[in-house]
Write an enzyme that holds these catalytic residues in place. Structure first.
Site, mmCIF file in Angstrom:
data_model
loop_
_atom_site.group_PDB
_atom_site.id
_atom_site.type_symbol
_atom_site.label_atom_id
_atom_site.label_comp_id
_atom_site.label_asym_id
_atom_site.label_seq_id
_atom_site.Cartn_x
_atom_site.Cartn_y
_atom_site.Cartn_z
ATOM 1 N N HIS A 135 -63.546 -42.111 -6.201
ATOM 2 C CA HIS A 135 -64.808 -41.772 -5.541
ATOM 3 C C HIS A 135 -65.141 -42.691 -4.362
ATOM 4 C CE1 HIS A 135 -64.991 -40.922 -9.931
ATOM 5 N NE2 HIS A 135 -65.064 -39.708 -9.435
ATOM 6 N N CYS A 136 -64.088 -43.107 -3.621
ATOM 7 C CA CYS A 136 -64.293 -43.971 -2.445
ATOM 8 C C CYS A 136 -65.044 -45.254 -2.793
ATOM 9 C CB CYS A 136 -65.041 -43.245 -1.314
ATOM 10 S SG CYS A 136 -64.108 -41.903 -0.600
ATOM 11 N N ALA A 137 -64.938 -45.694 -4.025
ATOM 12 C CA ALA A 137 -65.715 -46.869 -4.425
ATOM 13 C C ALA A 137 -64.887 -47.785 -5.335
ATOM 14 C CB ALA A 137 -67.011 -46.443 -5.106
#
Lengths: 371, 76
Positions: free
Chosen positions: A321-323
């Protein structure tokens, strides 16, 4: 948006003809609607961008210079983490406040990390991985006491969780149009408190001060160069109108109830791990938005996502999740999680359907493990 | 003879347009006349007798203007 393209196809504010003025009205209405929603005292302090990432970059690069110090948290999305890591390589001091697995930031830890050269605290309002809502009011207070600017990433909260920038003392607030503001992709923006001056990322035509080759020094023009996406902004204005009509508190109440049902239901399934503050260790004191991450024992997140989509018609995002920072914090790096997101249109039937699907998959996984 | 209101930015012009529409005050949005130097390309044109009312509305609504000017109706 269709009406906008047909009847307002001029460049907003670049000309005095009918279509140009209609386009300028569309942009004005969207700006007023967003200002009302977030409690901005004046709509000229809302500047539009292509998305929250652009808004965050504008705020971060517009404030920080080599030698300055910035504080952020271990729950940030890459849209905050990457610009800060880059600036760190350019001589900006960076402190990352580590949270526990619940993802909740301790405002005291933020205050203790402040130094004389601290210029900015940049943090998310709610995690895009586990939904944890951060104590932004307390952090804002600590910032105000020390004369530090406070930037909030409201990508997960604008439209589904109450925000009042003036009451909370938020200096900069980035939002995206395509989530709970019910607008189209390609829209977003940044609220800039009056008195805060940002260095623009881009300079160019604004339709104002056209005789000068210097960028205007007033908002919104200073930070909005080039033809805006006014077709998208027509959609954003309409979306925010729906949110204002429904009322953020009411939307929040509904989503909170559904999210609780979803989290409780998932936790009750044998073999499912749900992440975030909702687990037994932390009780129910931490607010969350409708973003729920889980894993199924013995099945990779990508397989869970594929089966949910192909067999149950449930679309979700799997992985990191791009995190990556947030996944390290909650202990799911590099495997990632399966993330379910609730929205304005989600229903109790949707939640029941997902729970049934995950229940069947978990039973299947248990049978597979026994073989 | 008309009154022309000019603005630093399109946003301010739109804000006054919005306030005037809400108040039911007759006005036009037009390209800024050449005779006036203004920052933003859009001007509000009014009948002169409305000037005081519009000034008060603009002030009350926090609209930033670059002045009210009296010119011939064609902006000359």
């Amino acid at each position: 948006m269709v009406r906008c393209l047909r009847e307002a196809g001029g460049n907003p504010g670049r000309s005095g003809h009918r279509l140009s003025i209609e386009a300028a009205r569309v942009v004005f209405d969207a700006r007023e609607a967003v200002a009302r929603l977030i409690g901005a005292p004046d709509s000229r302090q809302v500047v539009f961008t292509g998305n929250a990432t652009e808004a965050l970059n504008l705020a971060i690069a517009g404030v920080l210079e080599p030698g300055a110090h910035v504080i952020t948290t271990s729950m940030e999305h890459n849209s905050v983490a990457r610009p800060l890591r880059y600036l760190e390589s350019q001589g900006v001091g960076l402190s990352v406040i580590q949270t526990g697995p619940a993802g909740r930031v301790d405002p005291g830890a933020v205050a203790r990390a402040m130094r004389p050269e601290t210029r900015l605290v940049a943090m998310t309002h709610a995690s895009n991985v586990i939904g944890t809502v951060q104590p932004v009011e307390e952090v804002a207070r600590a910032c105000r006491e020390r004369g530090v600017l406070f930037l909030v990433d409201a990508a997960q909260t604008a439209g589904c969780y109450p925000i009042d920038v003036a009451a909370a003392g938020i200096d900069l607030l980035a939002f995206t149009g395509h989530k709970s503001l019910l607008g189209p992709p390609g829209t977003g923006g940044l609220y800039v408190r009056e008195g805060v001056t940002l260095r623009p990322l881009e300079r160019g035509g604004t339709g104002s001060r056209s005789e000068l080759d210097m960028q205007p020094d007033f908002l919104p023009d200073q930070l909005e160069s080039g033809t805006p996406n006014f077709v998208g902004l027509a959609g954003l204005g309409a979306g925010v109108g729906v949110v204002l009509e429904g009322g953020v508190e009411a939307i929040r109440g509904r989503e909170e109830g559904l999210a609780r049902k979803l989290r409780d239901g998932l936790r009750a399934i044998d073999g499912v791990t749900v992440y975030g503050p909702d687990d037994d260790r932390h009780g129910r004191t931490v607010p969350e938005v409708g973003v729920v991450s889980f894993n199924l024992d013995g099945v990779e997140p990508s397989d869970v996502g594929y089966i949910l989509d192909s067999e149950y018609g449930v679309l979700c995002r799997v992985g990191l999740h791009c995190a990556p920072w947030a996944h390290r914090t909650i202990g799911t790096y590099p495997r990632g999680t399966v993330r379910l997101s609730l929205g304005f249109h989600s229903t109790a039937a949707d939640v029941a359907h997902v729970l049934g699907a995950v229940g069947e998959m978990a039973a299947e996984a248990r049978r597979g493990a026994k073989r | 003879m008309h009154v022309f209101v000019v603005f630093p930015s399109t946003h301010e012009a739109m804000r006054l347009d919005h306030l005037l529409t809400q108040a039911g005050i007759e006005h036009d949005l037009i390209p800024v006349p050449r005779a006036l130097s203004a920052s933003c390309g859009v001007a509000v044109r009014l009948k002169p007798e409305l000037e005081e009312r519009v000034r008060a509305l603009a002030e009350g609504g926090g609209v930033r203007t670059e002045g009210f000017h009296r010119l011939g109706s064609e902006g000359r």
